[in-house]
Design an enzyme around this catalytic site. Sequence first.
Site, PDB file in Angstrom:
ATOM      1  N   LYS A  40      15.161  45.241  -7.554  1.00  0.00           N
ATOM      2  CA  LYS A  40      16.336  44.356  -7.514  1.00  0.00           C
ATOM      3  C   LYS A  40      16.465  43.726  -6.129  1.00  0.00           C
ATOM      4  O   LYS A  40      15.941  44.254  -5.124  1.00  0.00           O
ATOM      5  CB  LYS A  40      17.628  45.098  -7.871  1.00  0.00           C
ATOM      6  CG  LYS A  40      18.026  46.270  -6.940  1.00  0.00           C
ATOM      7  CD  LYS A  40      18.824  45.885  -5.702  1.00  0.00           C
ATOM      8  CE  LYS A  40      19.174  47.096  -4.834  1.00  0.00           C
ATOM      9  NZ  LYS A  40      19.471  46.766  -3.436  1.00  0.00           N
ATOM     10  N   PRO A 122       8.134  48.599  -2.252  1.00  0.00           N
ATOM     11  CA  PRO A 122       8.244  49.351  -0.998  1.00  0.00           C
ATOM     12  C   PRO A 122       9.477  50.249  -1.012  1.00  0.00           C
ATOM     13  O   PRO A 122      10.528  49.838  -1.500  1.00  0.00           O
ATOM     14  CB  PRO A 122       8.409  48.266   0.074  1.00  0.00           C
ATOM     15  CG  PRO A 122       8.067  46.982  -0.577  1.00  0.00           C
ATOM     16  CD  PRO A 122       8.251  47.153  -2.053  1.00  0.00           C
ATOM     17  N   GLY A 126      15.390  48.470   0.395  1.00  0.00           N
ATOM     18  CA  GLY A 126      16.568  47.706  -0.034  1.00  0.00           C
ATOM     19  C   GLY A 126      16.334  47.023  -1.370  1.00  0.00           C
ATOM     20  O   GLY A 126      17.088  46.138  -1.779  1.00  0.00           O
ATOM     21  N   GLY A 130      13.605  53.408  -5.815  1.00  0.00           N
ATOM     22  CA  GLY A 130      13.861  54.789  -6.224  1.00  0.00           C
ATOM     23  C   GLY A 130      14.914  54.856  -7.329  1.00  0.00           C
ATOM     24  O   GLY A 130      14.789  55.636  -8.278  1.00  0.00           O
ATOM     25  N   SER A 132      15.700  52.446  -9.511  1.00  0.00           N
ATOM     26  CA  SER A 132      15.110  51.889 -10.729  1.00  0.00           C
ATOM     27  C   SER A 132      14.229  52.947 -11.395  1.00  0.00           C
ATOM     28  O   SER A 132      14.315  53.181 -12.610  1.00  0.00           O
ATOM     29  CB  SER A 132      14.280  50.650 -10.363  1.00  0.00           C
ATOM     30  OG  SER A 132      13.526  50.210 -11.453  1.00  0.00           O
ATOM     31  N   ASP A 164      22.942  52.954  -6.866  1.00  0.00           N
ATOM     32  CA  ASP A 164      22.282  51.776  -7.443  1.00  0.00           C
ATOM     33  C   ASP A 164      21.724  52.031  -8.847  1.00  0.00           C
ATOM     34  O   ASP A 164      21.256  51.106  -9.503  1.00  0.00           O
ATOM     35  CB  ASP A 164      21.108  51.335  -6.544  1.00  0.00           C
ATOM     36  CG  ASP A 164      21.570  50.564  -5.314  1.00  0.00           C
ATOM     37  OD1 ASP A 164      22.767  50.192  -5.258  1.00  0.00           O
ATOM     38  OD2 ASP A 164      20.745  50.334  -4.419  1.00  0.00           O
TER      39      ASP A 164
END
Length: 331
Positions: A40, A122, A126, A130, A132, A164
Amino acid sequence: MSAFSYWFFTFRFLSLAVNKSIFYALAVPDNSFTLPSFAKINWYLRVLGKREDGFHELCTLFQTVSLRDDLTFSESKEITLTCSNSSVPVDETNLIVRAAKVLGEKYALKSGAAIHLEKRIPAPGGLGGGSSNAAVALMGLAKLWKLNLKLEILTEIGRAIGSDVPFFFYGGTALGAGRGTEITPVNDAREKFLLIITPSIDVSTRDAFARLNAPHLTKLDSKSILKICRNEAENFSSSQAQLKNDFEPSVFAVQPEIERVKEKLLRCGAIQANLSGSGASVFAIFDKEETRQATLKALENETNWRKFAVATVSRNEYRESLKLVDRFASD
Ligand code: C5P
């Protein structure tokens, strides 16, 4: 060869082939399957203040993009994780393992799972990699373990794993309010020519929040802010909006290299460039492919920056790629 022997041998050959494939299907049951785990960006991210629970109240617009990891799930006695990138931890500090343990314990399951992560996003960066992965792990394991769970239940479990995570049960463009876990889907923003640049810098989200020194908020403040956030998200247009990320001043102050990424992207002709989450990734919007390609060429010497040419992934594309519609029929 007579017509009879031709048909005899053809028939023998076909029946052997059929028997053999049936034999393999029985002897080697392969129930493994692979699901995509998209990254995202945050079109904008506003930190409104510190809450009574120590978290920060956010108003952010999430967007799924085409950069993706892949998770393959297979039956196994134990919960194990392997990863294509040896620098990614595969123990309980990995949110995939945490998600698997939480789900298994909640439903007192004895089943395990062998999960393989093909890592491209990566981390940290940001880009929600992780988080997702954790959401997709919950969806994949619910399928592998034949748990007939509604998406809302998985979203609730995801909320406890990370702020998130809930967004990744929706995908597309969506407002994240509260801790970032109260998700409201809005009309999909569409951008075909995006670049994400990730310099090799690790930004700790916890430290980035702490450095903001945000003012304290009451619950009443949060309620009235939510209304404004919703209104803004519903009228969002990626090409016209003034993108803003409240982490930029403090993150740039301690990591000037990240600000250099943003400035370089703008100098190369990006319409907008903005920090994603608490960084270190910066995304840029281009109006056409030629400018994006010319920018990639201009950045060739920046060998410490990872570069990804991506497009937005709409909510429908996201749901279809995860087969959310079939799998969680009630949603
Ligand atoms: O929820 P998550 O594990 O992603 O958060 C990591 C850290 O970031 C939290 O421990 C907290 O310090 C900070 N955070 C925050 N406010 C949020 C989200 C995260 O202060 N809305």
